[in-house]
Design a protein around this motif. Structure first.
Motif, PDB file in Angstrom:
ATOM      1  N   ASP A 220       0.898  -1.290   0.064  1.00 21.95           N
ATOM      2  CA  ASP A 220      -0.083   0.016   0.165  1.00 21.95           C
ATOM      3  C   ASP A 220       0.849   1.189  -0.166  1.00 21.95           C
ATOM      4  N   ILE A 221       0.823   2.017  -1.006  1.00 22.34           N
ATOM      5  CA  ILE A 221       1.624   3.295  -1.063  1.00 22.34           C
ATOM      6  C   ILE A 221       0.616   4.558  -0.935  1.00 22.34           C
ATOM      7  N   GLU A 222       0.805   5.138   0.151  1.00 24.83           N
ATOM      8  CA  GLU A 222      -0.109   6.195   0.589  1.00 24.83           C
ATOM      9  C   GLU A 222       0.248   7.464  -0.473  1.00 24.83           C
ATOM     10  N   SER A 223       1.445   7.901  -0.518  1.00 29.36           N
ATOM     11  CA  SER A 223       1.625   9.137  -1.132  1.00 29.36           C
ATOM     12  C   SER A 223       1.319   9.204  -2.595  1.00 29.36           C
ATOM     13  N   PRO A 224       0.369  10.227  -3.154  1.00 31.58           N
ATOM     14  CA  PRO A 224       0.044  10.235  -4.443  1.00 31.58           C
ATOM     15  C   PRO A 224       1.156  10.659  -5.213  1.00 31.58           C
ATOM     16  N   GLY A 225       2.229  11.405  -4.722  1.00 26.01           N
ATOM     17  CA  GLY A 225       3.556  11.795  -5.642  1.00 26.01           C
ATOM     18  C   GLY A 225       4.222  10.289  -5.893  1.00 26.01           C
ATOM     19  N   VAL A 226       4.258   9.374  -5.011  1.00 30.79           N
ATOM     20  CA  VAL A 226       5.251   8.244  -5.164  1.00 30.79           C
ATOM     21  C   VAL A 226       4.208   7.236  -6.373  1.00 30.79           C
ATOM     22  N   ARG A 227       3.149   7.344  -6.037  1.00 32.10           N
ATOM     23  CA  ARG A 227       2.078   6.366  -7.131  1.00 32.10           C
ATOM     24  C   ARG A 227       2.325   7.028  -8.412  1.00 32.10           C
ATOM     25  N   GLN A 228       2.340   8.417  -8.497  1.00 35.12           N
ATOM     26  CA  GLN A 228       2.191   9.004  -9.745  1.00 35.12           C
ATOM     27  C   GLN A 228       3.909   8.804 -10.286  1.00 35.12           C
ATOM     28  N   ARG A 249       9.440  17.533 -14.098  1.00 38.37           N
ATOM     29  CA  ARG A 249       9.531  19.137 -14.101  1.00 38.37           C
ATOM     30  C   ARG A 249       8.414  19.791 -14.537  1.00 38.37           C
ATOM     31  N   ALA A 250       7.536  19.056 -15.765  1.00 42.40           N
ATOM     32  CA  ALA A 250       6.450  19.661 -15.748  1.00 42.40           C
ATOM     33  C   ALA A 250       5.336  19.642 -14.924  1.00 42.40           C
ATOM     34  N   ILE A 251       5.158  18.423 -14.308  1.00 45.22           N
ATOM     35  CA  ILE A 251       4.055  18.396 -13.249  1.00 45.22           C
ATOM     36  C   ILE A 251       4.370  19.238 -11.952  1.00 45.22           C
ATOM     37  N   THR A 252       5.554  19.248 -11.786  1.00 44.66           N
ATOM     38  CA  THR A 252       6.000  19.951 -10.312  1.00 44.66           C
ATOM     39  C   THR A 252       5.731  21.593 -10.858  1.00 44.66           C
ATOM     40  N   ARG A 253       5.965  22.059 -11.930  1.00 50.57           N
ATOM     41  CA  ARG A 253       5.617  23.205 -12.390  1.00 50.57           C
ATOM     42  C   ARG A 253       4.246  23.772 -12.420  1.00 50.57           C
ATOM     43  N   ASN A 254       3.480  22.800 -13.239  1.00 52.55           N
ATOM     44  CA  ASN A 254       1.996  23.190 -13.317  1.00 52.55           C
ATOM     45  C   ASN A 254       1.191  22.554 -12.342  1.00 52.55           C
ATOM     46  N   PHE A 255       1.360  21.861 -11.557  1.00 54.04           N
ATOM     47  CA  PHE A 255       0.655  21.631 -10.533  1.00 54.04           C
ATOM     48  C   PHE A 255       1.232  21.822  -9.060  1.00 54.04           C
ATOM     49  N   ALA A 256       2.018  22.958  -8.713  1.00 54.06           N
ATOM     50  CA  ALA A 256       2.449  23.414  -7.701  1.00 54.06           C
ATOM     51  C   ALA A 256       1.405  23.572  -6.756  1.00 54.06           C
ATOM     52  N   GLY A 257       1.584  23.170  -5.479  1.00 50.19           N
ATOM     53  CA  GLY A 257       0.482  23.177  -4.469  1.00 50.19           C
ATOM     54  C   GLY A 257      -0.444  22.097  -4.431  1.00 50.19           C
ATOM     55  N   ALA A 258      -0.484  21.194  -5.469  1.00 55.18           N
ATOM     56  CA  ALA A 258      -1.388  20.098  -5.412  1.00 55.18           C
ATOM     57  C   ALA A 258      -0.855  18.862  -4.500  1.00 55.18           C
ATOM     58  N   GLU A 259      -1.746  18.044  -3.974  1.00 52.51           N
ATOM     59  CA  GLU A 259      -1.070  17.116  -3.105  1.00 52.51           C
ATOM     60  C   GLU A 259      -0.122  16.174  -3.931  1.00 52.51           C
ATOM     61  N   GLY A 260       0.842  16.192  -3.278  1.00 53.27           N
ATOM     62  CA  GLY A 260       1.649  15.075  -3.848  1.00 53.27           C
ATOM     63  C   GLY A 260       2.570  15.518  -4.816  1.00 53.27           C
ATOM     64  N   ALA A 261       2.618  16.816  -5.447  1.00 51.02           N
ATOM     65  CA  ALA A 261       3.204  17.179  -6.467  1.00 51.02           C
ATOM     66  C   ALA A 261       4.881  17.465  -6.010  1.00 51.02           C
ATOM     67  N   ASP A 262       5.025  17.836  -4.856  1.00 53.36           N
ATOM     68  CA  ASP A 262       6.292  17.990  -4.178  1.00 53.36           C
ATOM     69  C   ASP A 262       6.961  16.713  -3.941  1.00 53.36           C
ATOM     70  N   LYS A 263       6.267  15.556  -3.886  1.00 47.82           N
ATOM     71  CA  LYS A 263       6.851  14.210  -3.786  1.00 47.82           C
ATOM     72  C   LYS A 263       7.046  13.338  -4.910  1.00 47.82           C
ATOM     73  N   ILE A 264       7.049  13.924  -6.167  1.00 48.67           N
ATOM     74  CA  ILE A 264       7.399  13.281  -7.388  1.00 48.67           C
ATOM     75  C   ILE A 264       8.929  12.819  -7.188  1.00 48.67           C
TER      76      ILE A 264
END
Length: 454
Positions: A220-228, A249-264
């Motif tokens: 079970d992987i809880e982090s949305p960024g890790v799953r992505q 880099r595109a996900i981090t820039r375009n979805f800044a502040g979204a849940e898990g975006a900083d965990k890519i």
């Protein structure tokens, strides 16, 4: 004279076509199941055993002729110990001035029946252990019946096992004289005594711990960024590492502040996470730069290739470090199959899929017990060799059956192939699944090795 109830029970016992050479010179004759198995054990060659199994499977129809080599002795011999068969072999050959032999039957060296039947108008047939004469084979429609019928609860399944050779490996190793044969036997010795702790295997302590204590629960992987990150890594299997980094880099820039975006995760980080999560880790092995062999087994401690003499180590790095740094000039990768199989049981769906082989085998054995035959052969579970291993207890309910496939691969359209690979096919899965790419397991990716090519 009426048949008794016991003789009626014997007549109703299962009968089998036997084409053994010992008791009827390869001609078809009917025997009981016990007698057929005894005749199979007394067969002299593997070819004869295979023909007996074929004769039984075909029920006596279209059985290929069985030829006896001239130099081979036969249990049916004439007075001067010359072999004869069912043909007209007592006639003189052209140019032979010797008189023709008489047509008297051969000597009967078989054991006599313990209780010979009394004389009567309709004498009973001969005992099974009394070999009939070649000129008078028993008719298939009038089979002898002198063996006890099988019990009602006895499963009468005769697969026809292959006789395994009894080989003393230790004696074979000591008797090897030629250098190449000695090297081959050393590989055999190492394989027979291989263990997980073998340093040649290069399994770390964490890998050994996971092998001996695999995870039982689904991951079970809880982090949305890790799953992505894992989803992108798998979706971009045919793309470059550069493409993965650009999408991150595109996900981090375009979805800044979204849940898990900083965990890519970066490309290297997601690979390490997958290794830790699944326990599947690649192992590198040194090999000859000229692709002669791998430095493993008897060659594990060699510094130079014993075939071509090329150094095992990267000469540029050795010279730059003054001979202190030894880095292999060429390596190849293997992926242990154990963690890959253990991962199959962490998911309920794939764990249920792994039960196919056992469930199908039990169904086949039940059909054989009821009908004595397999109507349609469409799976490896219907093979005699496999069923023999199951009935002998060598393959048990929770065992995993694998098939390995090794071949060269051309990686580039306009370039000569320089890669070999081998894969594992999981036979426990259904035929419509075990050949699909998602279920085929990678084994290793060596370059073109001379020992593989030869």
């Amino acid at each position: 004279m009426y048949a008794s109830s016991s003789s009626k029970q014997l007549d109703d016992a299962p009968r089998y076509i036997c084409v053994c050479r010992k008791y009827n010179q390869g001609q078809s004759h009917m025997v009981s199941g016990t007698t057929w198995r005894r005749h199979l054990e007394e067969a002299n060659t593997e070819d004869e055993r295979e023909r007996m199994r074929t004769g039984r499977a075909l029920n006596g129809h279209s059985i290929p002729a069985f030829s006896v080599p001239p130099a081979e002795s036969s249990p049916f011999t004439s007075a001067d110990d010359e072999p004869f068969g069912p043909g007209d072999n007592n006639l003189p050959t052209p140019g032979d001035n010797s008189p023709a032999r008489d047509n008297s039957p051969a000597r009967d060296n078989s054991p006599a029946c313990d209780n010979p039947p009394p004389a009567c108008d309709n004498p009973p047939p001969a005992c099974d252990n009394h070999p009939p004469t070649p000129n008078n084979p028993p008719a298939p429609n009038n089979p002898p019946a002198h063996d006890d019928p099988p019990a009602d609860n006895e499963i009468q399944i005769d697969i026809g096992p292959r006789m395994r050779p009894n080989i003393d490996i230790d004696q074979l190793i000591r008797s090897a004289v030629l250098p190449r044969m000695q090297e081959t036997m050393e590989f055999v010795h190492l394989l027979r005594n291989a263990s997980l702790e073998d340093p040649i295997a290069k399994l770390g302590e964490d890998v050994l711990a996971r092998l001996r204590n695999p995870h039982q629960e689904p991951g079970d992987i809880e982090s949305p960024g890790v799953r992505q990150s894992i989803s992108m890594y798998l979706a971009l299997e045919h793309s470059s590492q550069h493409a993965y980094d650009r999408i991150c880099r595109a996900i981090t820039r375009n979805f800044a502040g979204a849940e898990g975006a900083d965990k890519i995760l970066s490309f290297k980080a997601v690979e390490k996470f997958i290794v830790k999560y699944t326990g599947v880790e690649a192992i590198e092995h040194d090999m000859c730069p000229e692709s002669c062999l791998a430095f493993t087994g008897p060659y594990a401690d060699e510094d130079n290739c014993p075939l071509c003499g090329t150094s095992r180590w990267d000469q540029a790095k050795m010279q730059a470090s003054g001979g202190r740094l030894k880095v292999a000039a060429q390596t190849f990768i293997t992926i242990p199959i154990g963690p890959q199989l253990q991962a199959m049981y962490r998911n309920p769906e794939s764990a249920q899929d792994m039960r196919y082989l056992h469930d199908r085998t039990q169904q086949i054995l039940a059909d054989l017990e009821q009908t004595g035959q397999i109507p349609i052969i469409d799976d490896i579970a219907m093979g005699y060799d496999y069923l023999d291993m199951v009935l002998d207890g060598h393959i048990k309910q929770n065992d995993i059956v694998l098939m390995v496939s090794l071949n060269g691969a051309q990686l580039y359209e306009s370039k000569q192939s320089d890669c070999w690979m081998y894969i594992w096919v999981i036979i426990n899965l259904a035929p419509d699944k075990h050949y699909r790419k998602v279920h085929v397991r990678p084994g290793g990716f060596p370059r073109t090795l001379t020992l593989f090519s030869s």
